[in-house]
Design an enzyme around this catalytic site. Sequence first.
Site, PDB file in Angstrom:
ATOM      1  N   TYR A  78      16.940  30.085   6.395  1.00  0.00           N
ATOM      2  CA  TYR A  78      15.800  30.793   6.983  1.00  0.00           C
ATOM      3  C   TYR A  78      15.869  30.742   8.507  1.00  0.00           C
ATOM      4  O   TYR A  78      16.242  29.723   9.088  1.00  0.00           O
ATOM      5  CB  TYR A  78      14.480  30.120   6.576  1.00  0.00           C
ATOM      6  CG  TYR A  78      14.121  30.236   5.118  1.00  0.00           C
ATOM      7  CD1 TYR A  78      13.869  31.477   4.531  1.00  0.00           C
ATOM      8  CD2 TYR A  78      13.993  29.090   4.339  1.00  0.00           C
ATOM      9  CE1 TYR A  78      13.509  31.564   3.187  1.00  0.00           C
ATOM     10  CE2 TYR A  78      13.625  29.177   2.999  1.00  0.00           C
ATOM     11  CZ  TYR A  78      13.388  30.412   2.431  1.00  0.00           C
ATOM     12  OH  TYR A  78      13.032  30.486   1.116  1.00  0.00           O
TER      13      TYR A  78
ATOM     14  N   LYS B 292       0.842  -1.211   0.000  1.00  0.00           N
ATOM     15  CA  LYS B 292       0.000   0.000   0.000  1.00  0.00           C
ATOM     16  C   LYS B 292       0.874   1.257   0.000  1.00  0.00           C
ATOM     17  O   LYS B 292       2.066   1.191   0.343  1.00  0.00           O
ATOM     18  CB  LYS B 292      -0.912  -0.018   1.234  1.00  0.00           C
ATOM     19  CG  LYS B 292      -0.178   0.039   2.566  1.00  0.00           C
ATOM     20  CD  LYS B 292      -1.119  -0.254   3.731  1.00  0.00           C
ATOM     21  CE  LYS B 292      -0.384  -0.179   5.053  1.00  0.00           C
ATOM     22  NZ  LYS B 292      -1.201  -0.699   6.166  1.00  0.00           N
TER      23      LYS B 292
END
Length: 382
Positions: free
Chosen positions: A273, A38
């Site tokens: 940042y 999955k």
Amino acid sequence: MLESYSRAWIEIDPDAIAHNLEETQKLIGSTKIMAIVKANAYGHGDITVAKACQAWGIDFFGVSSVDEALRLRQAGLQENILILGYTPEEHWHYLHEQNVTQSLCSYAYACKLNDYAKSHDVIIHAHCKVDTGMNRTGILYQPQEKHFEDIVRAYQLDYVQADGIFSHFPVSDDLGIDASTFTKQQIGLFNEVLDRLKDNGIDPGLTHLQNSYGILNYQDLGYDYCRPGLLPLGLTSDDQIPIATQPDFIPILSLYANVSVVKWIQPGMSVSYGRHFIAQKPTKVATMSIGYADGLPRLISNQGVEVLVHGKRCPLIGNICMDQCMIDVTQVDNVQEGDIVCLIGHQGKEQVTMDAITRSAHTINNELASTLGARVPRLKKR
Ligand SMILES: *Cc1c(COP(=O)(O)O)cnc(C)c1O
């Protein structure tokens, strides 16, 4: 997508899947393996993983949804497929057209599916999900709520053919006394259902219970199948969680990125940042072309997580950006644009693991792997 070994890419070693399936098989005696692929085989690439499993001899796959089942069929895989999750009514026609087995999430769902199958005069194959303690999907069968009659009725439906039955463990990864008592109670409840079905003259069909930790910690329970998703990939959820066995798995996934820029910065200069990294001494900084949009969690910024450059460990510095991040390569000679950085895997004599990144992100490998960026090509190991 440009399928090239550049910018940021994943390499998959399909040969290691066979080894991992072999190791899994050693733990579970004659029980067969239903490979759970999955979520794109937990981000590793469903078709590559499924084909390697098929080559090894896997004859049953588990997926979460009908579109995942269709992907396997379109890739030419003819093996049995069980949808573990919910299929909405508008997709039910695929179940009989593509011969896919549906799990029965509830008795009400089984009845609706049966009405649909009857009106189209088709048989839909199903496995009955029994809820022995997860309280997610399945017909309840727990000490406080035993809906045995609903299980019997699900088996008696005319157009939905239940040819298997399964349940799922919520705490098979925990060897503590409470958790293992709970898991053993679930095994007892599941066996009780099987016995009662047989007493009622009903053949339960294929039985399966264990997920990856169910296999690692409870080994051979004698059911027809087990359902590992992680183990074929050579992973557990977290390598610090103690397990009852000592399997020798090989992670099949490696993650790489290129160096784009190398520069020296001086004391007081900051990186990225937020300016959370400030150089204390002259520092050689390499920028690399991978970021949180590639699945490298922003949460691991500024925690000293290490990657490999020229086979040497180098810490990530500063905040991880969307498409890029920086590392301290002061200790490594001759780092140049285009050099390969290994974020997960081996380089030279060193290894960096998915577990290290996962732990700094306070999650489990299941989540980290399945959220590796869709834009990162999954390529064959070189
Ligand atoms: C995801 C899933 C599995 C696979 O288990 P892992 O422990 O992740 O390998 C097995 N069974 C069910 C019902 C699942 O949803």
